[in-house]
Design a protein around this motif. Structure first.
Motif, mmCIF file in Angstrom:
data_model
loop_
_atom_site.group_PDB
_atom_site.id
_atom_site.type_symbol
_atom_site.label_atom_id
_atom_site.label_comp_id
_atom_site.label_asym_id
_atom_site.label_seq_id
_atom_site.Cartn_x
_atom_site.Cartn_y
_atom_site.Cartn_z
ATOM 1 N N HIS A 190 0.843 -1.201 0.000
ATOM 2 C CA HIS A 190 0.000 0.000 0.000
ATOM 3 C C HIS A 190 0.873 1.244 0.000
ATOM 4 C CE1 HIS A 190 -3.089 2.897 1.297
ATOM 5 N NE2 HIS A 190 -3.936 2.034 0.781
ATOM 6 N N VAL A 191 0.575 2.185 -0.879
ATOM 7 C CA VAL A 191 1.301 3.445 -0.989
ATOM 8 C C VAL A 191 0.420 4.562 -0.452
ATOM 9 C CG1 VAL A 191 2.367 5.101 -2.577
ATOM 10 C CG2 VAL A 191 2.611 2.632 -2.978
ATOM 11 N N GLU A 192 1.004 5.449 0.374
ATOM 12 C CA GLU A 192 0.276 6.578 0.927
ATOM 13 C C GLU A 192 1.122 7.837 0.794
ATOM 14 O OE1 GLU A 192 -0.765 5.758 4.950
ATOM 15 O OE2 GLU A 192 -1.975 4.003 4.473
ATOM 16 N N THR A 193 0.538 8.972 1.115
ATOM 17 C CA THR A 193 1.300 10.216 1.173
ATOM 18 C C THR A 193 2.075 10.249 2.485
ATOM 19 O OG1 THR A 193 -0.593 11.345 2.167
ATOM 20 C CG2 THR A 193 -0.359 11.475 -0.231
ATOM 21 N N GLY A 194 3.103 11.072 2.525
ATOM 22 C CA GLY A 194 3.859 11.230 3.749
ATOM 23 C C GLY A 194 5.144 10.420 3.744
ATOM 24 N N GLN A 195 5.977 10.720 4.742
ATOM 25 C CA GLN A 195 7.282 10.078 4.848
ATOM 26 C C GLN A 195 7.128 8.589 5.153
ATOM 27 O OE1 GLN A 195 9.749 11.640 7.957
ATOM 28 N NE2 GLN A 195 11.655 10.933 7.003
ATOM 29 N N ASN A 196 7.959 7.777 4.494
ATOM 30 C CA ASN A 196 8.001 6.322 4.677
ATOM 31 C C ASN A 196 6.717 5.626 4.240
ATOM 32 O OD1 ASN A 196 10.584 6.543 5.817
ATOM 33 N ND2 ASN A 196 9.731 6.834 7.880
ATOM 34 N N ARG A 197 5.928 6.284 3.393
ATOM 35 C CA ARG A 197 4.701 5.653 2.920
ATOM 36 C C ARG A 197 4.774 5.317 1.423
ATOM 37 N NH1 ARG A 197 4.636 5.487 7.595
ATOM 38 N NH2 ARG A 197 2.912 5.955 9.027
ATOM 39 N N GLU A 198 5.909 5.615 0.789
ATOM 40 C CA GLU A 198 6.098 5.205 -0.587
ATOM 41 C C GLU A 198 6.505 3.735 -0.635
ATOM 42 O OE1 GLU A 198 8.622 6.513 1.622
ATOM 43 O OE2 GLU A 198 9.060 8.151 0.231
ATOM 44 N N SER B 204 26.795 -11.147 -15.062
ATOM 45 C CA SER B 204 26.296 -10.280 -13.998
ATOM 46 C C SER B 204 25.008 -10.898 -13.478
ATOM 47 C CB SER B 204 26.055 -8.846 -14.499
ATOM 48 O OG SER B 204 25.226 -8.838 -15.632
ATOM 49 N N THR B 205 24.700 -10.610 -12.231
ATOM 50 C CA THR B 205 23.594 -11.286 -11.564
ATOM 51 C C THR B 205 22.793 -10.300 -10.728
ATOM 52 O OG1 THR B 205 24.918 -13.314 -11.402
ATOM 53 C CG2 THR B 205 23.003 -13.146 -9.953
ATOM 54 N N VAL B 206 21.471 -10.437 -10.750
ATOM 55 C CA VAL B 206 20.637 -9.733 -9.782
ATOM 56 C C VAL B 206 20.715 -10.531 -8.491
ATOM 57 C CG1 VAL B 206 18.344 -8.894 -9.208
ATOM 58 C CG2 VAL B 206 19.122 -8.846 -11.578
ATOM 59 N N ALA B 207 21.522 -10.043 -7.564
ATOM 60 C CA ALA B 207 21.873 -10.840 -6.391
ATOM 61 C C ALA B 207 20.800 -10.803 -5.312
ATOM 62 C CB ALA B 207 23.198 -10.365 -5.811
ATOM 63 N N ASN B 208 20.160 -9.680 -5.118
ATOM 64 C CA ASN B 208 19.087 -9.635 -4.127
ATOM 65 C C ASN B 208 18.206 -8.415 -4.373
ATOM 66 O OD1 ASN B 208 21.555 -8.233 -2.728
ATOM 67 N ND2 ASN B 208 19.766 -7.446 -1.654
ATOM 68 N N ILE B 209 16.986 -8.504 -3.849
ATOM 69 C CA ILE B 209 16.003 -7.432 -3.964
ATOM 70 C C ILE B 209 15.407 -7.185 -2.585
ATOM 71 C CG2 ILE B 209 14.205 -9.084 -4.587
ATOM 72 C CD1 ILE B 209 14.304 -5.550 -6.005
ATOM 73 N N SER B 210 15.220 -5.931 -2.251
ATOM 74 C CA SER B 210 14.554 -5.591 -0.993
ATOM 75 C C SER B 210 13.512 -4.525 -1.279
ATOM 76 C CB SER B 210 15.555 -5.081 0.050
ATOM 77 O OG SER B 210 16.189 -3.911 -0.393
ATOM 78 N N SER B 211 12.340 -4.672 -0.659
ATOM 79 C CA SER B 211 11.259 -3.711 -0.871
ATOM 80 C C SER B 211 10.700 -3.277 0.476
ATOM 81 C CB SER B 211 10.140 -4.324 -1.718
ATOM 82 O OG SER B 211 10.620 -4.639 -3.013
ATOM 83 N N ARG B 212 10.491 -1.963 0.595
ATOM 84 C CA ARG B 212 9.943 -1.406 1.832
ATOM 85 C C ARG B 212 8.606 -0.772 1.540
ATOM 86 N NH1 ARG B 212 12.870 3.623 4.167
ATOM 87 N NH2 ARG B 212 11.066 4.724 3.323
#
Length: 527
Positions: free
Chosen positions: A280-288, A401-409
């Motif tokens: 879920h995406v919202e307005t404000g800090q840390n909500r993207e 070359s390799t996509v070694a890892n992905i992280s999502s917040r």
């Protein structure tokens, strides 16, 4: 420890090319001294024997690195065979590299006839890691990166810390040869004189679960915990024994060999082909919604990054983000941005076959050098709230070359607004090894407020079947997770290590008690 250093010239040769290139995670490889061949066996179902490589001389040690390269010790050289079948002399001028092993960083270690342990970097730089041993044989690393060395003449097992400090782990062995660790951190040692295999706990307690072998040399354990032992030509066995669950129950796995010496199991090495995270995406800090990824090794790689919102309504997503925007942040601080994918790169994106289904969605097609990258998804005013996905597609699997890892917040809420990370493994040898983490409490150290207090993690296959779940990472797989060096910092956070066949998977992050907050989901390609 000596600090002598030399660079080993790598020469491409064709004399030892494999007859065919077979690729299957979990296959067993055997060095056949008398015939100068490497044989490959499948370890499940009906056993088939294939000739993987021929034309070798005095073939001895075997070891795979995490990229699937097979290293083969000969009389005075070490040969490297890539997954594609290209063969090179990796090291020369050696004195009998009898046993080999590889650490997590990809450095190759070899025991030689002069009482040395050599360390060779992936680039070919050689140093003496340890000297002054009597007759070093088997080598194996524990989960903490300590090197265990068998000494046949001293009847001892020595332990070396990563910086080379030596201590005695076990005495009164009986001609120790091969050594191997299982996934729980137990050490197995083959005694060539008595035909036994000893098992040691991490604290050094010893039992002898296997006996009645004839001159065992190399041993290895598969992912199911089965132990394989090579019995060489001394005594006339010339076979490989399999012990189910590493117990004393034995069967002849392969016979009629030509003095088998060393064994190795092919590791899983599927790539992460594409990865997406929905939150879920919202307005404000840390909500993207933020997606971070790393490209490793040496060559640049073309990728497609997408920000998906309105088209997900057709998949049953309630309240999708109506107009997502996308920013890509490079390691040098520069950015690339897009709002509405058709406004820029329309033809190039359509040519990939992965164009978004809604004109309001965003996409960036770009070739990236190895490094760390961040993709940020936000909502375009006036409506900046809704469920969105950030997606990464690897378009150049053949590159070094390799996509070694992905992280999502993202922000996790009750109901449908939990976080979902989807990923696909493939393009390697039919299996991949991944670490998946769900973080919450530890994010406060980075200034993030209102974190998810107790994240849980569930891994599903493409059919939606739950494969494994975790709440509090130390409750299950603690030793294996710690062995990756990536254990979460908070005991309330979750983690899973999984060996996965090629295919599509989803990892779902929720809070144990239905709380809301910012969470981070990560997928590491351990290969």
């Amino acid at each position: 420890m000596k600090n002598s250093l030399r660079f080993l010239t790598i020469l491409w040769v064709v004399a030892f090319l494999p007859l065919t290139v077979h690729a299957a995670a979990g296959d067993l490889y055997e060095s056949d001294f008398n015939t100068g061949k490497i044989f490959e066996f499948n370890t499940t179902g009906t056993v088939n024997k294939l000739t993987f490589a021929t034309g070798l001389t005095g073939v001895r040690g075997l070891a795979f690195d995490r990229a699937g390269n097979l290293f083969v010790g000969q009389d005075s050289t070490i040969v490297r065979i890539t997954p594609a079948g290209f063969t090179s002399v990796f090291a020369s001028g050696l004195h009998g590299p009898n046993f080999l092993t590889v650490d997590r960083a990809g450095n190759l270690f070899a025991s030689d006839r002069d009482g040395n342990i050599l360390r060779i970097t992936p680039q070919g730089f050689e140093t003496f890691f340890a000297t002054g041993l009597n007759k070093p044989t088997g080598l194996a690393f524990d989960l903490d990166g300590n090197l265990f060395v068998a000494d046949y003449a001293d009847n001892a097992i020595f332990k070396f810390t990563p910086d080379g400090a030596k201590s005695t782990f076990a005495l009164n062995m009986k001609g120790p040869e091969g050594v191997a660790f299982d996934r729980s951190g137990f050490l197995y040692v083959a005694n060539g004189i008595t035909g036994t295999v000893d098992r040691f706990t991490p604290l050094g307690s010893r039992t002898t679960p296997i006996s009645n072998l004839i001159s065992p040399v190399g041993i290895v354990l598969d992912s199911a915990g089965n132990l394989f032992a090579a019995e060489d030509c001394n005594g006339g066995a010339n076979d490989i024994k399999k012990f189910t669950g590493a117990t004393g129950t034995a069967s002849v796995f392969a016979s009629g060999l030509g003095c088998p010496l060393q064994l190795a199991i092919e590791p899983p090495r599927d790539s992460l082909l594409n990865i997406s995270t929905r939150a879920h995406v919202e307005t404000g800090q840390n909500r993207e919604l933020i997606g971070g990824f790393i490209i490793t090794q040496t060559q640049s790689k073309k990728v497609l990054i997408r920000a998906i919102g309105p088209s997900s309504a057709k998949l049953g997503v309630v309240s999708p983000l109506p107009d997502p925007t996308l920013e890509l942040h490079r390691p040098d601080g520069s950015t690339i941005s897009n709002d509405d994918w058709m406004d820029t790169q329309k033809d190039e994106i359509q040519a990939t076959g992965l164009a978004p289904n809604d004109n309001r969605e965003s996409a960036i097609l770009v070739t990236l050098d190895p490094g760390n990258y961040t993709a940020i998804v936000r909502g375009k005013p006036p409506i900046q709230d809704g469920v969105a996905s950030v997606e990464l597609y690897d378009l150049e699997l053949n590159k070094n070359s390799t996509v070694a890892n992905i992280s999502s917040r993202g922000f996790v809420e009750p109901g449908q607004d939990f976080m979902i990370a989807g990923f696909i493994t493939g393009g390697g040898n039919g299996a991949g090894k991944v670490l998946i983490r769900a973080l919450g409490p530890s994010l406060t150290q980075y200034g993030i407020t209102r974190v998810l207090p107790d994240p849980t993690l569930v891994l599903n296959n493409k059919d939606g079947t739950i494969m494994i779940s975790n709440d509090d990472w130390a409750d299950t797989q603690a030793a294996e997770i710690e062995g990756t060096g990536l254990a979460p910092q908070s005991s309330l956070e979750s983690a899973i290590v999984a060996y996965l066949p090629s295919g599509a998977y989803t990892a779902t992050v929720k809070d144990l008690k239905g709380n809301t907050g910012v969470a981070l989901v990560e997928v590491y390609n351990l290969r």
